[in-house]
Design a protein around this motif. Structure first.
Motif: not given
Length: 809
Positions: A592-607
């Motif tokens: 809570e209250g932490c806005n640190e972030r990292v860039l992560m992959p999002v899986p392909a939609i697949g259809y």
């Protein structure tokens, strides 16, 4: 008599056919959105043909009105502007441009539909277009391209000269968190071009271990070695597991003796841990000796009785011999047969000591009839009589009717002529007997009517108006349809923290509005994302201040002390995933209250997400041949799918009577296809017949028509006024997979539900098994069974439970 089809019905049918044809055969064009940012701008002009409008199979519609012809633009010396003559003289109405494996549809414009009655122009004027060209340079994440902006018509805008995105140029990275023996570190990289950042994990430091103690295995537990960390005292783990030792069972002891009725039990005991298991002792096998022998009879088998040596009360019948069976004599007739009744023959058994008898039926002789004699002659209206006599017994007779000869009617004489409102009369006289006459009604000529259907509204009833073509005074209304009534839908205007809202019922058909209630101001503030007014440290919490976007009131929240980040909270997507490739999104720390972030992959939609509203025509359909349409994926236009449509037959007009019918002879009607030069003919029935008319509406796959059922002769019934089938109204739906069936995407008809195409299959989901129930308890002699049930579809599976205390067997 054939009823006329109203002009209103014909107009509705033609309009419906035109609408269906446009939805099926129109080569729809797609609009291309352009980046408004520009760097290099040039001006060009070109001669281009006006985009053609797809042909409409039912009612021709005019093409889109062409843009006015523009005078050629003069060359200018303005900075960043040049005038050039493109090598292409015509830009296609549809097309694609490819860059870096991504295909984008070229800009197109779909002509607006025009009224069905307006004929298409016979000539297409040539128009000269001029363009301003703006150069958009590529960045780290976006591709570069030239944007061509038409001065005369926005529908001619297009992009070309695509250049792939350059990609990030990362620096060597900086360690922003050092790794330890128990935690991983973080290294942060920064793009030299756009200041974008990314992070990489630094593995934790390697640890070394020594053996702290060794635990030996027994017959009830595994053995293992405990290792302790040299760098972090007290940190241990178990390894080098050794399997349990086998049980050391004794020779066993009989704990239950076996008998001829039950198994016995022998129990074995482990000398190390006292564990036990049991084995069955087979039942004692029985022995037998012979007793009395019983001889067979006519109906019962013979046999020998055997007695058990271990239990004399236990006996069995064996050594069976077949029953002798009855020995019947030749039989005696005890009741003689007659013409109508059966006789009886009796048989007796000849075996000694058997008094059994049986009987057989002697069939009745049956009548033997003569050829019969007419005992009453027939007349025009009454049957005669023929009498038959049995040759075996003259007292047995029967009769058959001789059919009446029937009347021989003449052609008849009209004794009263029919009018529009009254029937006439024709009189017929029998040629066999002049006293026999009958009359036949000549139907009134009858009025004809033109039908007009007036649909109902929310407040007014609908009806069908029948306008008499011969006498306006005979016009009438019927088939009333009740007013539809308002179809209200509740619409809510939300209240805010400082302003009231309202709830209203609004009619979806006529927009009539009825106020339901007011909504008081909620007092619930709409807080912004907040601003850190005090940074947290390792020893003190920070403060974040939030301001209401509506009333500017503020509130504060504590920011936790510095902590180890847990990047599990979903953030904004930086790069959308496509059908087949991964995307990227920010993942925020869940504290809570932490806005640190990292860039992560999002899986392909697949259809694929097929664009069913903007299809392209590859081949136009005709009356007899199917056409082909092309669909593009909304996410990636390079992904395409083709499907067939149309080719469902001719659309016939109402036809023209080329040979008029008479009262006794057929006429001929010639019909022409509205879409091609095909013709066909139909018979027009003689006018002396009357018909009941029924209109059958068209469906997606079946043509509509008017059924004329002949009231006098059903074989003369016929159909006309054919209305072409409406065709399927395509839509797309995605069916999610379950543990019972695959998921899939379907193209289906919204009207009749017919599925024309299935694709993008996804495999069935795994079953969600519950914790299971023991359905058969294990014993020392028999394995048990545990049954698991899927909580979604109730399917079951079983697992074997080992026998009790049986691990050492």
């Amino acid at each position: 008599m054939k009823r006329r089809v109203s002009t209103a019905k014909r107009i509705v049918a033609v309009t419906l056919a035109a609408t269906v044809a446009v939805s099926l055969t129109g080569c729809k064009k797609r609009k291309n959105t352009n980046d408004t940012t520009s760097s290099d701008v040039t001006t060009s002009q070109s001669q281009a043909a006006v985009p053609e409008t797809p042909e409409v199979t039912a009612t021709p519609a005019p093409t889109a009105t062409p843009a006015p012809t523009a005078a050629p633009a003069e060359n200018t010396d303005k900075k960043d502007n040049t005038t050039s003559e493109p090598t292409k003289t015509e830009k296609p109405s549809t097309g694609t441009s490819t860059s870096g494996g991504t295909t984008k549809p070229a800009a197109t414009k779909t002509p607006a539909p025009a009224p069905a009655a307006t004929p298409a122009p016979t000539a297409k004027p040539q128009v000269k277009y001029t363009f301003t060209v703006r150069r958009h340079e590529a960045t780290c994440t976006t591709q570069g391209y030239d944007e061509h902006i038409c001065h005369e018509w926005g529908g001619m805008n297009y992009n070309d000269r695509f250049v792939p995105a350059k990609g990030h140029n990362w620096d060597g990275g900086t360690v922003t968190k050092a790794a330890t023996y128990t935690e991983t570190g973080i290294k942060t990289f920064k793009c030299k071009e756009c200041d974008e950042t990314r992070t990489e994990e630094i593995p934790s430091l390697n640890k070394t271990y020594h053996i702290k103690s060794v635990v030996a295995p027994t017959c009830t537990a595994e053995g293992y070695t405990i290792y302790e960390c040299n760098e972090v005292p007290g940190l241990t783990y178990k390894g080098d597991y050794k399997a349990k030792l086998p049980h050391a069972y004794d020779a066993g002891k009989v704990t239950k003796p076996a008998t001829i009725y039950e198994k016995g039990v022998k129990t074995f005991t482990c000398t190390s841990c006292g564990a036990t298991y049991t084995e069955d002792i087979p039942v004692v096998e029985k022995t037998w000796h012979k007793g009395n022998t019983v001889a067979p009879t006519c109906t019962e088998k013979g046999y020998t009785i055997y007695i058990c040596d271990q239990d004399s009360a236990l006996t069995e019948k064996r050594d069976y011999t077949n029953a002798l069976g009855h020995a019947w004599d030749t039989g005696t007739v005890t009741t003689a047969a007659t013409c109508t009744t059966a006789g009886v023959k009796t048989y007796k058994c000849q075996n000694t000591g058997c008094a059994e008898t049986k009987t057989e039926e002697i069939p009745a002789l049956g009548h033997k009839w003569d050829d019969g004699t007419v005992t009453k002659a027939p007349t025009c209206t009454e049957d005669g009589v023929k009498t038959f006599t049995c040759l075996n017994d003259k007292n047995h007779t029967y009769t058959e009717p001789v059919p009446a000869t029937g009347h021989a009617w003449g052609e008849g004489v009209v004794t009263k002529k029919p009018t529009y409102e009254e029937d006439g009369e024709r009189t017929y006289t029998c040629q066999n007997d002049g006293t026999h006459v009958y009359t036949e009604v000549i139907p009134a000529l009858g009025y004809t009517f033109t039908e007009t259907v007036v649909p109902p509204t929310c407040t007014e009833d609908g009806y069908t108006l029948h306008t008499c073509n011969e006498n306006p005074a005979k016009t009438y209304q019927d088939t009333p349809v009740a007013a539809l009534g308002h179809q209200y839908k509740e619409v809510t205007t939300p209240a805010t923290c400082g302003a009231p809202g309202s709830v209203d019922n609004v009619c979806e058909r006529c927009n009539d509005k009825q106020h339901v209630k007011d909504l008081h101001a909620t007092g619930e503030h709409q807080w912004d994302e907040g601003v850190v007014t005090k940074e947290p440290t390792a020893t003190e919490t920070g403060i974040k201040t939030f301001t209401c976007k509506v009333c500017q009131e503020t509130k504060t929240e504590d920011i936790p002390k510095v902590h180890e980040h847990d990047y599990t909270r979903l953030g904004e997507i930086v790069k959308e995933p496509s059908c087949e490739t991964e995307g990227e999104r920010w993942m925020y720390c869940s504290y809570e209250g932490c806005n640190e972030r990292v860039l992560m992959p999002v899986p392909a939609i697949g259809y694929h997400d097929w664009d069913t509203e903007h299809t392209e025509c590859l081949k136009k359909a005709t009356c007899t041949e199917k056409g082909t349409m092309l669909m593009h994926c909304k996410r990636d236009a390079s992904h395409t799918m083709t499907y067939s449509y149309g080719g469902t037959g001719h659309v016939w007009n109402e036809g023209v009577i080329t040979t008029p019918p008479t009262y006794d002879e057929y006429g001929v009607k010639t019909l022409h296809c509205k879409n091609c030069d095909a013709t066909k003919t139909e018979k027009v029935l003689p006018t002396k017949y009357t018909f009941t008319v029924t209109v059958v509406q068209p469906t997606c796959t079946e043509d509509g028509y008017t059924m004329h059922k002949c009231n006098q002769d059903d074989s003369l019934s016929y159909k006309d006024n054919f209305v072409h089938s409406t065709g399927h109204h395509a839509a797309k739906r995605v069916i999610e997979s379950t543990c019972k069936e695959e998921g899939r995407t379907e193209i289906y008809c919204k009207v009749c539900g017919d599925v024309s195409s299935t694709f993008d299959f996804t495999p069935k989901k795994d079953h969600t098994w519950d914790n299971g129930v023991v359905t058969t308890e294990p014993t020392a002699e028999k394995e048990g069974v545990k049954t698991y049930t899927c909580t979604v579809c109730n399917e079951t599976k079983t697992e074997t439970i080992p026998r009790l205390n049986g691990s050492g067997k």
